[in-house]
Design an enzyme around this catalytic site. Structure first.
Site, PDB file in Angstrom:
ATOM      1  CB  THR A  54      -1.005  -0.023   1.172  1.00  0.00           C
ATOM      2  OG1 THR A  54      -0.309  -0.387   2.370  1.00  0.00           O
ATOM      3  CG2 THR A  54      -2.082  -1.063   0.930  1.00  0.00           C
ATOM      4  CB  THR A  55       0.751   4.090   2.237  1.00  0.00           C
ATOM      5  OG1 THR A  55      -0.649   3.822   2.172  1.00  0.00           O
ATOM      6  CG2 THR A  55       0.981   5.579   2.101  1.00  0.00           C
TER       7      THR A  55
END
Length: 281
Positions: A54-55
């Protein structure tokens, strides 16, 4: 083209023929089927479920750049892994953070590392940071077929430009389109929230310590609003991976260093649940 352990030890002719300094070009000519983007997937109904990273966030400061990522990988609404590594050194002065299909992304990073090493050995010189960013763009573009089937890879590339003597950040889209970001950047499912946090806290005169604190604060904000992003896990002692690239090269913060910053961020959030103001950084 594979080596035969029972042979006389001579390399296949492909390895002895002068050619391009690009390892990807070498594979494309002699064994294209092993490149990630050339693999044929079996027919499926719907989108293939696979772990996704994800991030990823990055921040420049006078003297270098910080690249960091959370540790969570998800598969649909399930946490597939809590301690995945998403930030890798590309070479001595650059690093890649991965978002998207985790398996393909890690494989692409390994190929990118080999691409840069191959170029250096063949040419006797290192690529410029701009050249490295372009090579990564080509790799992402070659994965477009996979991306159209739901297996996209969208990395964030950061490094220290020894010619310009400063840190630089490059972001990409699924087609390989490349953009240079100024100051800070984020990619992945929590990037909207992370970018909002960095916009409030970033300024041109950050110290290295402030920049490392800022990226963990941004990841905390992303985890607060995005279920696919994992925040600091104090119970399991799982903390974001934070790397610093400067004129001294690539350096990854130790787990102890990351934990100290994470604890300080959490303590401040007990006092200010909605996050610190820029003046308090």
């Amino acid at each position: 083209m594979e080596a035969n352990p029972r042979s006389t030890g001579r390399l296949p002719a492909a390895f002895l023929t002068p050619g391009s300094s690009s390892f990807m070009d070498f594979l494309s000519e002699h064994q294209p089927e092993i490149l990630p983007g050339n693999r044929q997937l079996p027919p499926t109904q719907g989108v293939l479920e696979a772990p996704h990273g994800t991030t990823i966030v990055a921040v420049t400061f006078p003297g270098g750049v910080v690249l960091a990522g959370d540790r969570r990988a998800t598969m649909g609404n399930v946490i597939a892994q809590r301690d995945i590594e998403k930030v890798f050194p590309a070479d001595e002065y650059s690093a890649v953070g991965i978002a998207g299909t985790a398996g393909l992304a890690v494989e692409m990073v390994k190929l990118f590392q080999l691409e840069l090493e191959h170029f250096e050995k063949v040419e006797g010189a290192t690529l410029s940071l701009e050249g490295k960013a372009n090579r990564l763009s080509t790799m992402i573009r070659s994965n477009l077929g996979m991306a159209m089937q739901g297996l996209a890879v969208v990395p964030l590339f950061a490094g220290y430009d020894v010619d310009r003597e400063k840190g630089r950040i490059f972001s990409y889209d699924v087609t390989g389109g490349r953009s240079e970001e100024h100051g800070f950047a984020a990619t992945g499912s929590g990037s909207v929230f992370a970018r909002g946090a960095m916009k409030k806290l970033y300024h041109d005169a950050l110290t290295e310590e402030q920049a490392t604190t800022l990226v963990i604060q941004a990841l905390y904000d992303a985890a607060d609003d995005d279920s696919a992003t994992g925040g600091p896990d104090m119970a399991r002692r799982i903390f974001p991976i934070v790397t610093v690239i400067s004129d001294e090269g690539f350096r990854r913060l130790t787990e102890e260093e990351s934990s100290v910053i994470a604890r300080s961020v959490l303590e401040k959030r007990l006092e200010q649940p909605d996050g610190p103001r820029a003046a308090l950084l």
